[in-house]
Design a protein around this motif. Structure first.
Motif, PDB file in Angstrom:
ATOM      1  N   ARG A   1       3.567  -4.425   5.701  1.00 52.78           N
ATOM      2  CA  ARG A   1       4.540  -5.352   5.962  1.00 52.78           C
ATOM      3  C   ARG A   1       5.573  -5.923   4.976  1.00 52.78           C
ATOM      4  NH1 ARG A   1      -0.303  -6.958   8.788  1.00 52.78           N
ATOM      5  NH2 ARG A   1      -0.591  -8.453   7.211  1.00 52.78           N
ATOM      6  N   TRP A   2       5.116  -6.328   3.534  1.00 53.31           N
ATOM      7  CA  TRP A   2       5.865  -6.529   2.612  1.00 53.31           C
ATOM      8  C   TRP A   2       6.962  -5.695   2.379  1.00 53.31           C
ATOM      9  CZ3 TRP A   2       8.206  -5.589  -1.698  1.00 53.31           C
ATOM     10  CH2 TRP A   2       8.723  -6.689  -2.728  1.00 53.31           C
ATOM     11  N   LEU A   3       6.810  -4.282   2.249  1.00 48.74           N
ATOM     12  CA  LEU A   3       7.951  -3.386   2.271  1.00 48.74           C
ATOM     13  C   LEU A   3       8.888  -3.461   3.242  1.00 48.74           C
ATOM     14  CD1 LEU A   3       5.747  -0.197   1.006  1.00 48.74           C
ATOM     15  CD2 LEU A   3       7.463  -1.865  -0.434  1.00 48.74           C
ATOM     16  N   GLN A   4       8.474  -3.778   4.554  1.00 50.82           N
ATOM     17  CA  GLN A   4       9.384  -3.706   5.739  1.00 50.82           C
ATOM     18  C   GLN A   4      10.277  -4.893   5.632  1.00 50.82           C
ATOM     19  OE1 GLN A   4       7.182  -3.763   9.493  1.00 50.82           O
ATOM     20  NE2 GLN A   4       8.935  -2.551  10.299  1.00 50.82           N
ATOM     21  N   CYS A   5       9.800  -5.959   5.084  1.00 55.32           N
ATOM     22  CA  CYS A   5      10.590  -7.277   5.109  1.00 55.32           C
ATOM     23  C   CYS A   5      11.403  -7.380   3.654  1.00 55.32           C
ATOM     24  CB  CYS A   5       9.441  -8.303   5.076  1.00 55.32           C
ATOM     25  SG  CYS A   5       8.703  -8.597   6.661  1.00 55.32           S
ATOM     26  N   ASN A   6      10.974  -6.574   2.476  1.00 60.66           N
ATOM     27  CA  ASN A   6      11.792  -6.948   1.362  1.00 60.66           C
ATOM     28  C   ASN A   6      12.169  -5.749   0.676  1.00 60.66           C
ATOM     29  OD1 ASN A   6      10.530  -9.746   0.318  1.00 60.66           O
ATOM     30  ND2 ASN A   6       8.927  -8.659   1.618  1.00 60.66           N
ATOM     31  N   ALA A   7      11.920  -4.490   1.084  1.00 60.85           N
ATOM     32  CA  ALA A   7      12.258  -3.134   0.316  1.00 60.85           C
ATOM     33  C   ALA A   7      13.573  -3.004   0.648  1.00 60.85           C
ATOM     34  CB  ALA A   7      11.546  -2.033   0.805  1.00 60.85           C
ATOM     35  N   ARG A   8      14.512  -2.366  -0.399  1.00 62.40           N
ATOM     36  CA  ARG A   8      15.814  -1.887  -0.103  1.00 62.40           C
ATOM     37  C   ARG A   8      15.806  -0.707   1.224  1.00 62.40           C
ATOM     38  NH1 ARG A   8      18.379  -0.383  -5.785  1.00 62.40           N
ATOM     39  NH2 ARG A   8      16.645   0.714  -6.029  1.00 62.40           N
ATOM     40  N   PRO A   9      16.868  -0.343   1.795  1.00 58.61           N
ATOM     41  CA  PRO A   9      16.745   0.566   2.740  1.00 58.61           C
ATOM     42  C   PRO A   9      16.119   1.957   2.312  1.00 58.61           C
ATOM     43  CG  PRO A   9      18.572  -0.663   3.111  1.00 58.61           C
ATOM     44  CD  PRO A   9      17.954  -1.010   1.799  1.00 58.61           C
ATOM     45  N   LEU A  10      16.463   2.382   0.895  1.00 52.36           N
ATOM     46  CA  LEU A  10      16.132   3.357   0.103  1.00 52.36           C
ATOM     47  C   LEU A  10      14.620   3.629   0.074  1.00 52.36           C
ATOM     48  CD1 LEU A  10      16.618   6.073  -1.357  1.00 52.36           C
ATOM     49  CD2 LEU A  10      16.916   4.606  -3.469  1.00 52.36           C
ATOM     50  N   GLU A  11      14.007   2.304  -0.436  1.00 50.51           N
ATOM     51  CA  GLU A  11      12.690   2.394  -0.721  1.00 50.51           C
ATOM     52  C   GLU A  11      11.768   2.393   0.718  1.00 50.51           C
ATOM     53  OE1 GLU A  11      14.217   2.425  -4.226  1.00 50.51           O
ATOM     54  OE2 GLU A  11      14.650   0.405  -3.357  1.00 50.51           O
ATOM     55  N   TRP A  12      12.448   1.765   1.496  1.00 49.41           N
ATOM     56  CA  TRP A  12      11.707   1.887   3.082  1.00 49.41           C
ATOM     57  C   TRP A  12      11.573   3.082   3.508  1.00 49.41           C
ATOM     58  CZ3 TRP A  12       7.940  -0.123   5.507  1.00 49.41           C
ATOM     59  CH2 TRP A  12       7.841  -0.006   6.869  1.00 49.41           C
ATOM     60  N   ALA A  13      12.919   3.838   3.466  1.00 48.64           N
ATOM     61  CA  ALA A  13      13.010   5.069   3.821  1.00 48.64           C
ATOM     62  C   ALA A  13      12.038   6.163   3.116  1.00 48.64           C
ATOM     63  CB  ALA A  13      14.418   5.902   3.888  1.00 48.64           C
ATOM     64  N   LEU A  14      11.878   5.859   1.836  1.00 46.49           N
ATOM     65  CA  LEU A  14      11.149   6.843   0.902  1.00 46.49           C
ATOM     66  C   LEU A  14       9.669   6.211   1.274  1.00 46.49           C
ATOM     67  CD1 LEU A  14      11.019   8.729  -1.214  1.00 46.49           C
ATOM     68  CD2 LEU A  14      10.792   6.890  -3.084  1.00 46.49           C
ATOM     69  N   TYR A  15       9.376   5.008   1.500  1.00 49.82           N
ATOM     70  CA  TYR A  15       7.839   4.829   1.994  1.00 49.82           C
ATOM     71  C   TYR A  15       7.407   5.644   3.370  1.00 49.82           C
ATOM     72  CZ  TYR A  15       4.025   2.419   4.007  1.00 49.82           C
ATOM     73  OH  TYR A  15       2.654   2.045   4.593  1.00 49.82           O
ATOM     74  N   LEU A  16       8.153   5.420   4.290  1.00 50.47           N
ATOM     75  CA  LEU A  16       8.204   6.283   5.642  1.00 50.47           C
ATOM     76  C   LEU A  16       7.935   7.654   5.303  1.00 50.47           C
ATOM     77  CD1 LEU A  16      10.618   4.269   8.005  1.00 50.47           C
ATOM     78  CD2 LEU A  16       7.953   4.118   7.756  1.00 50.47           C
ATOM     79  N   GLN A  17       8.829   8.204   4.503  1.00 52.78           N
ATOM     80  CA  GLN A  17       8.586   9.594   4.384  1.00 52.78           C
ATOM     81  C   GLN A  17       7.496   9.938   3.680  1.00 52.78           C
ATOM     82  OE1 GLN A  17       9.131  11.679   0.992  1.00 52.78           O
ATOM     83  NE2 GLN A  17       8.865  13.392   2.286  1.00 52.78           N
ATOM     84  N   LYS A  18       6.942   9.339   2.796  1.00 60.19           N
ATOM     85  CA  LYS A  18       5.720   9.660   1.824  1.00 60.19           C
ATOM     86  C   LYS A  18       4.570   9.552   2.712  1.00 60.19           C
ATOM     87  CE  LYS A  18       7.508   9.588  -2.630  1.00 60.19           C
ATOM     88  NZ  LYS A  18       7.117  10.794  -3.199  1.00 60.19           N
TER      89      LYS A  18
END
Length: 309
Positions: free
Chosen positions: A14-31
């Motif tokens: 939830r924290w990442l979804q609200c705070n991460a840049r689009p790059l890190e959010w996409a990377l989180y989803l990919q990993k």
């Protein structure tokens, strides 16, 4: 054995979804959620300049909009980390390196002078003289990447080969100057063996184990400072360094689980020191971006060692 609970993982997400840049959010989803590689590359493209290099605070401690060696290598490693070696973004990065913009006296340069014109951590604003000791480590790191990504007929490959040949005796005879130089040596080691630069591969491997083992900070009370933890050189149980360091790796896994904040992320263990007062807003934003990057890295480390519920 401590584990990262499912509820804690949900809070981190939830924290990442609200705070991460689009790059890190996409990377989180990919990993972690079978997200697409293309989504990561699409987000990464926003940081590429027409000359093929990367800038725009891709590495959050340097807000230089121009292409820098640091940001370009960061992008290249991000791409190889998701299994991408051939792509227009990678072609652009290689084109930037081919231009020689960051290459002087047979070394890639740690700092880009124009970074001093933008918000930055102190190390990205060092003078040429101050950065001189950092150049060999970053040069070895770039050479290791190029020997992996380029073909023998490419001029970049030949440049990287000269670096590899020159650095091998240094690797065998002199102590490394910190974690960055160890990382460069680790990238070069398989190429030294493959290309016959290392006449005795077993001896070279033993040397790599020796210096990799020596760089680890073994006092957990110091891990809140900017020091090389075990995960700096041991990323998976398959690492040749793991068998001799299993106990200290387990301690770091416990440490990471214990130090995850109630907000759902880990805090960076460094600051911008004397440049914070010059760029307070940029520093606050950079620190938040780093929280996302660290969350993905630490979560990956915890997962690969079987500590997720």
């Amino acid at each position: 054995m401590k584990t990262l609970t499912k509820e804690t993982q949900r809070r981190l997400r939830r924290w990442l979804q609200c705070n991460a840049r689009p790059l890190e959010w996409a990377l989180y989803l990919q990993k972690f959620e079978n997200g697409s590689v293309e989504a990561v590359l699409d987000a990464l493209a926003a940081y590429q300049n027409p000359d093929g290099g990367f800038g725009y605070a891709l590495e959050p401690d340097d807000w230089n909009q121009n292409s820098t060696l640091n940001a370009t290598v960061y992008a290249m490693q991000l791409m190889t980390g998701i299994g991408v070696s051939h792509h227009p973004l990678m072609d652009g990065a290689l084109r930037f390196l081919q231009s020689g913009a960051c290459f002087q006296k047979e070394e890639w340069q740690f700092c880009t002078p124009s970074s001093r014109e933008f918000p930055h951590a102190p190390w990205w604003g060092m003078s040429e003289e101050e950065a001189k000791e950092e150049n060999p480590g970053v040069t070895n790191k770039v050479a290791g990447l190029l020997l992996e990504l380029c073909q023998p007929e490419d001029s970049l490959y030949q440049t990287a080969l000269r670096v590899a040949q020159r650095s091998f005796p240094v690797f065998m005879q002199l102590p490394p100057k910190g974690e960055r130089e160890v990382e460069g040596y680790a990238l070069l080691l398989p190429h030294w063996i493959r290309l016959g630069v290392a006449p005795d591969p077993e001896k070279a491997i033993r040397r790599m184990l020796e210096i990799g083992n020596a760089v680890i900070e073994r006092d957990p009370s110091r891990w809140s400072d900017y020091v090389p933890r075990p995960s700096s050189v041991i990323s998976t149980p398959e690492s040749p360094l793991y068998p001799m360091n299993q106990e200290i790796v387990e301690q770091e896994l416990d440490y990471l689980i214990d130090t995850l904040s109630t907000n759902g992320v880990w805090e960076p263990n460094w600051t911008w020191y004397n440049t914070i007062e010059l760029y307070p807003e940029a520093y606050a934003i950079s620190r938040n971006w780093w929280r996302s990057i660290l969350a993905i890295g630490h979560l990956s480390f915890i997962r690969v060692f079987g500590r997720l519920e």
